[in-house]
Every structure is written in structure tokens, then in C-alpha cells.
Design an enzyme around this catalytic site. Structure first.
Site, short mmCIF file in Angstrom:
data_model
loop_
_atom_site.label_atom_id
_atom_site.label_comp_id
_atom_site.label_asym_id
_atom_site.label_seq_id
_atom_site.Cartn_x
_atom_site.Cartn_y
_atom_site.Cartn_z
N GLU A 80 -6.90 5.17 7.66
CA GLU A 80 -6.62 6.57 7.30
C GLU A 80 -7.81 7.19 6.57
O GLU A 80 -8.09 8.38 6.73
CB GLU A 80 -5.33 6.64 6.46
CG GLU A 80 -4.12 6.40 7.37
CD GLU A 80 -2.90 5.83 6.67
OE1 GLU A 80 -2.84 5.81 5.42
OE2 GLU A 80 -1.99 5.37 7.40
N GLY A 93 2.50 2.47 10.74
CA GLY A 93 3.53 3.49 10.59
C GLY A 93 4.27 3.84 11.87
O GLY A 93 4.99 4.83 11.91
N GLU A 109 -5.69 -4.40 10.68
CA GLU A 109 -4.64 -3.41 10.88
C GLU A 109 -4.92 -2.61 12.15
O GLU A 109 -5.71 -1.65 12.11
CB GLU A 109 -4.58 -2.44 9.70
CG GLU A 109 -4.25 -3.09 8.38
CD GLU A 109 -3.62 -2.10 7.40
OE1 GLU A 109 -2.56 -2.42 6.88
OE2 GLU A 109 -4.18 -1.01 7.21
N HIS A 161 -9.61 1.65 4.77
CA HIS A 161 -8.34 1.80 5.51
C HIS A 161 -8.57 2.81 6.64
O HIS A 161 -9.34 3.76 6.49
CB HIS A 161 -7.25 2.30 4.55
CG HIS A 161 -5.89 2.26 5.17
ND1 HIS A 161 -5.47 3.21 6.08
CD2 HIS A 161 -4.88 1.38 5.04
CE1 HIS A 161 -4.24 2.90 6.48
NE2 HIS A 161 -3.86 1.80 5.86
N SER A 203 3.16 -1.97 10.40
CA SER A 203 4.61 -2.08 10.67
C SER A 203 5.19 -3.45 10.32
O SER A 203 6.07 -3.95 11.02
CB SER A 203 4.91 -1.71 12.13
OG SER A 203 4.58 -0.35 12.36
N LYS A 255 0.05 4.28 -0.30
CA LYS A 255 -0.58 5.50 0.25
C LYS A 255 -0.31 6.67 -0.72
O LYS A 255 -0.27 6.44 -1.92
CB LYS A 255 -0.06 5.78 1.66
CG LYS A 255 -0.15 4.52 2.55
CD LYS A 255 0.05 4.78 3.98
CE LYS A 255 -0.11 3.46 4.74
NZ LYS A 255 -0.11 3.63 6.17
N ASN A 312 0.86 -1.18 0.00
CA ASN A 312 0.00 0.00 0.00
C ASN A 312 0.89 1.23 0.00
O ASN A 312 1.47 1.57 1.03
CB ASN A 312 -0.89 -0.04 1.26
CG ASN A 312 -1.69 1.24 1.45
OD1 ASN A 312 -1.78 2.07 0.53
ND2 ASN A 312 -2.26 1.42 2.64
#
Ligand code: PGA
Length: 243
Positions: free
Chosen positions: A93, A164, A158, A91, A203, A10, A8
Site C-alpha cells: 500500500e 484484503g 504478501e 508494504h 487474507s 493500517k 498490521n
């Protein structure tokens, strides 16, 4: 079950880097299904650069209807035309930045299925929810409300606090959550629920991939930061057990 290793990107990546990246990953290990999810603007060029390779392409979002007056949005049939075969949905985000709800994710997943693409539906708890002992409840609720009826696709667990950050849940926590997700999928989808790959994301790096990917009910990885480096993504794929 063959594992799926999905990168991904992003909102990273520009045209200049595509050719070298595609060249580096085009011979991905053949015991996994690998895909790259770059920004929309790179899908077309990536498809050309990966032609003839087993590496697939995915997008990171789409709209819930095929066309309409929705400035700035992109639909699932449009993505299909680029050569993408997967779409990441829900996701964290997007849930955080754009207020996407489980109902939004479900509607988008229906559009993705209707366009003949495969949805990767993301679920995961925040750190506060985990600390409050609500992680499994939150994730089960996301599964119940984000997946369309008769869903056939991929689910990615996730934990938001692991994305991250360089932090990962313990092996026991990943094992417990993936077991809970499997149980929820089977309860909701019957025997089809047992065929869905449940990816772990948050991660994942070359150094922790082998131990995470060997856990029961882990069917692959959704890789953010490390996927920007083809050598790292290949090392993660190489660490996946043979299914
Ligand atoms: P990360 O991101 O690997 O950089 O933690 C994972 C993701 O958000 O899909």
C-alpha cells in the site's frame, strides 16, 4: 524457528479501543512472538497498555533519516522512543500510494537497523505479474534491491492481490514462493539468510491460518483485517506450529 505473528492495523483504530484490545491480547500464546503495528498516534498509549506483556509493538513506516525538514514524517529513533521495536517497510500500500521504490525501502531499512529496531520488509507481486508468470522474478528483484547489506530482520511475502480480498494463493504457490525467497536470502546474505523469518501475509484468518503456517519456510504471518479483532489474532497465533 519461533513464528512471528504481526498485526498490521493500517489506518484503523482509535484510542477508545486500546485498553480492551491490549487486555485481550496481553496473554498471547508463548510459542510465538506477537506484535501489533497500530497507527503512529496509538504507539505510546499501546506501549503503556501492554507494559509487562510479551506482546511487542511495531510501526508501519518511517523516514530514512533521523531528523530533518520533512513535514509530516516520523523517523526511526522517534519510533524507538515510543517503545516500538519493529517497523513494517515497503508494504504494497505504501509502494502504491506513496510511490516507494526498492531503494527507498532499503534506505529506510538501514535507518531502522541503525535505530536498533527490527525491519519487516514486505515484498509481493501484483495479479498481473503473477498472470504473466513473473511473480518469482518480481519478488526476487524486490529482495535484491530492498534489503540492506548484512540485513538482519524479517521479510513478509504478501501477494498484492491477496491483501484484503479474502483470496489466498494455493499451498503449492506459497511453498514455491517461500522457497524462492529463502534461496534469494541465502544467496544474498550467506548463512544469515537462513535465520530470517519469512512471514506470509494476505487474507490470513483463523480458518486458514493452520494450513498456511504449517507450510515449509513460512515463519509466521502478517495479518491485516483479522488483527483488528483480538480473538481472531489470538486464534491465528494459536494455530502457529511450535518452532
Ligand atoms: P489482510 O492484509 O490480512 O487484510 O489481507 C494483510 C496486510 O496488508 O498486511
Amino acid at each position: 524457528m519461533r513464528q512471528i505473528i504481526a498485526g498490521n492495523w493500517k489506518m484503523y483504530g482509535q484510542l477508545a479501543g486500546i485498553a480492551a484490545y491490549a487486555e485481550a491480547i496481553r496473554n498471547a500464546p508463548d510459542h510465538v512472538d506477537m506484535l501489533i503495528c497500530p497507527p503512529f498516534t496509538l504507539l505510546d498509549r499501546f506501549a503503556a497498555a501492554l507494559k509487562g506483556s510479551p506482546v511487542a509493538l511495531g510501526a508501519q513506516n518511517c523516514h530514512a533519516i533521523p531528523q530533518g525538514a520533512h513535514t509530516g514524517d516520523i523517523s526511526a529513533p522517534m519510533l524507538a522512543e515510543t517503545g516500538a521495536t519493529y517497523v513494517i517497510l515497503g508494504h504494497s500500500e505504501r509502494r502504491a500510494d506513496h510511490g516507494e521504490t526498492n531503494a527507498d525501502v532499503r534506505a529506510k531499512a538501514e535507518a531502522v537497523l541503525a535505530a536498533g529496531l527490527t525491519a519487516i520488509i514486505c515484498v509481493g507481486e501484483t495479479e498481473a505479474q503473477r498472470d504473466a508468470g513473473e511473480a518469482e522474478h518480481v519478488v526476487r528483484t524486490q529482495i535484491t534491491h530492498s534489503l540492506p547489506e548484512n540485513f538482519a530482520g524479517v521479510v513478509a511475502y504478501e501477494p498484492v492481490w491477496a491483501i484484503g480480498t479474502g483470496r489466498t494463493p494455493t499451498e503449492a504457490d506459497v511453498t514455491a514462493m517461500h522457497a524462492a525467497i529463502r534461496a534469494a536470502l541465502v544467496a544474498q546474505l550467506g548463512t544469515n539468510g537462513s535465520t530470517i523469518n519469512i512471514l506470509y501475509g494476505g487474507s490470513v484468518k483463523p480458518g486458514n491460518a493452520a494450513s498456511l503456517l504449517a507450510l515449509p519456510e513460512v515463519g509466521g504471518a502478517l495479518v491485516g483485517g483479522a488483527s483488528l479483532n483480538p480473538a481472531d489474532l489470538l486464534a491465528i497465533a494459536a494455530a502457529a506450529p511450535r518452532g
